[in-house]
Design an enzyme around this catalytic site. Structure first.
Site, PDB file in Angstrom:
ATOM      1  CG  ASP A  53      -2.013  -1.134   1.277  1.00 51.85           C
ATOM      2  OD1 ASP A  53      -2.223  -1.364  -0.028  1.00 51.85           O
ATOM      3  OD2 ASP A  53      -2.340  -1.324   2.393  1.00 51.85           O
ATOM      4  CE1 TYR A 111       4.474  -6.825   3.906  1.00 48.46           C
ATOM      5  CE2 TYR A 111       4.113  -9.138   4.022  1.00 48.46           C
ATOM      6  CZ  TYR A 111       4.043  -7.600   3.284  1.00 48.46           C
ATOM      7  OH  TYR A 111       3.703  -7.791   2.153  1.00 48.46           O
TER       8      TYR A 111
END
Length: 246
Positions: A53, A111
């Site tokens: 994003d 992540y």
């Protein structure tokens, strides 16, 4: 003859509208496609390893593509970097099998979410880590984070409105650590992630820190399959795609 390549890039996502190419926004995918076309002319089957994003960063992001070229990997890296802006760089390149795909050949991803609790916000970290005005109990957060490990239906940790139907994922690692400089990181590795899954997990952990949720409540939040039961969605600027394993 078309040859298949895999390149690894790093980028600062601050000024990008994510990876996926859009008609009305600057994206990592758009910048990379332009650079690849400048070097190779025609490129086909260009694919990124993940959707990211706006504001999300990547330490190691992979892109596969096919092109006609006789350049060696080192020369290729230099050529593509010469056509890239300062906020994205190609780290390395290698030739891969014809059926390789940057997204579908992934085995697991990791992540990292970065936060800091120095008491005073840093102008240098404003786009790269989440500033918190309260201290973090690392043992408490690790207790809570441990409930993410395993194979679960993570529908409660998926953004509302997502069209994904298979919401079962296996998390291999979920841990929080602190450094002496006040930086705190949440690392999570899995065979795949749902839309906003990591950021919702971070928001839920922070609500544990605030006393709104008990660590053991996370297993019930997972079982609920209800986004409303989990915590808030943490801002994107603390999130980094750290590793991709093929």
């Amino acid at each position: 003859m078309l040859r298949s390549y895999l390149i690894c890039i790093s980028y600062d996502g601050t000024d990008f509208c994510g990876y996926q190419i859009q008609d009305n926004g600057r994206t990592v995918g758009g910048v990379m496609l332009h650079a690849l076309q400048r070097v190779f002319g025609e490129v086909v089957n260009v694919a990124g390893c993940s959707r990211t994003d706006s504001g999300v960063h990547a330490l190691n992001y992979f892109i596969s593509f096919k092109a006609e070229s006789n350049m060696n990997p080192e020369t290729m890296v230099k050529a593509v970097n010469a056509n890239l802006p300062d906020d994205v760089v190609v780290k390395n390149c290698r030739e891969v099998p014809e059926d390789f795909h940057a997204r579908y050949s992934v085995i697991s991803k990791e992540y990292e979410y970065r936060m800091y609790t120095t008491g005073v916000r840093s102008p240098f970290l404003r786009n790269h880590a989440l500033f918190l005005r309260y201290p973090l109990n690392i043992d408490l957060l690790n207790d809570a984070a441990s409930y993410f490990v395993g194979t679960h239906d993570f529908r409660s940790f998926m953004a509302s409105g997502s069209k994904i139907t298979d919401t079962v994922r296996t998390v291999y690692k979920s841990e929080v650590s602190a450094a002496e400089n006040g930086l705190v990181t949440f690392n999570i590795a899995a065979d795949g992630f749902l839309y906003n899954m990591v950021r919702i997990a971070v928001g839920t952990l922070l609500e544990v820190q605030q006393g709104k949720i008990r660590p053991e409540d996370i297993k019930n939040i997972i079982k609920a399959l209800d986004r409303n039961k989990a915590g808030f969605t943490a801002p994107p600027h603390g999130l980094y795609l750290k590793e991709v394993n093929y």
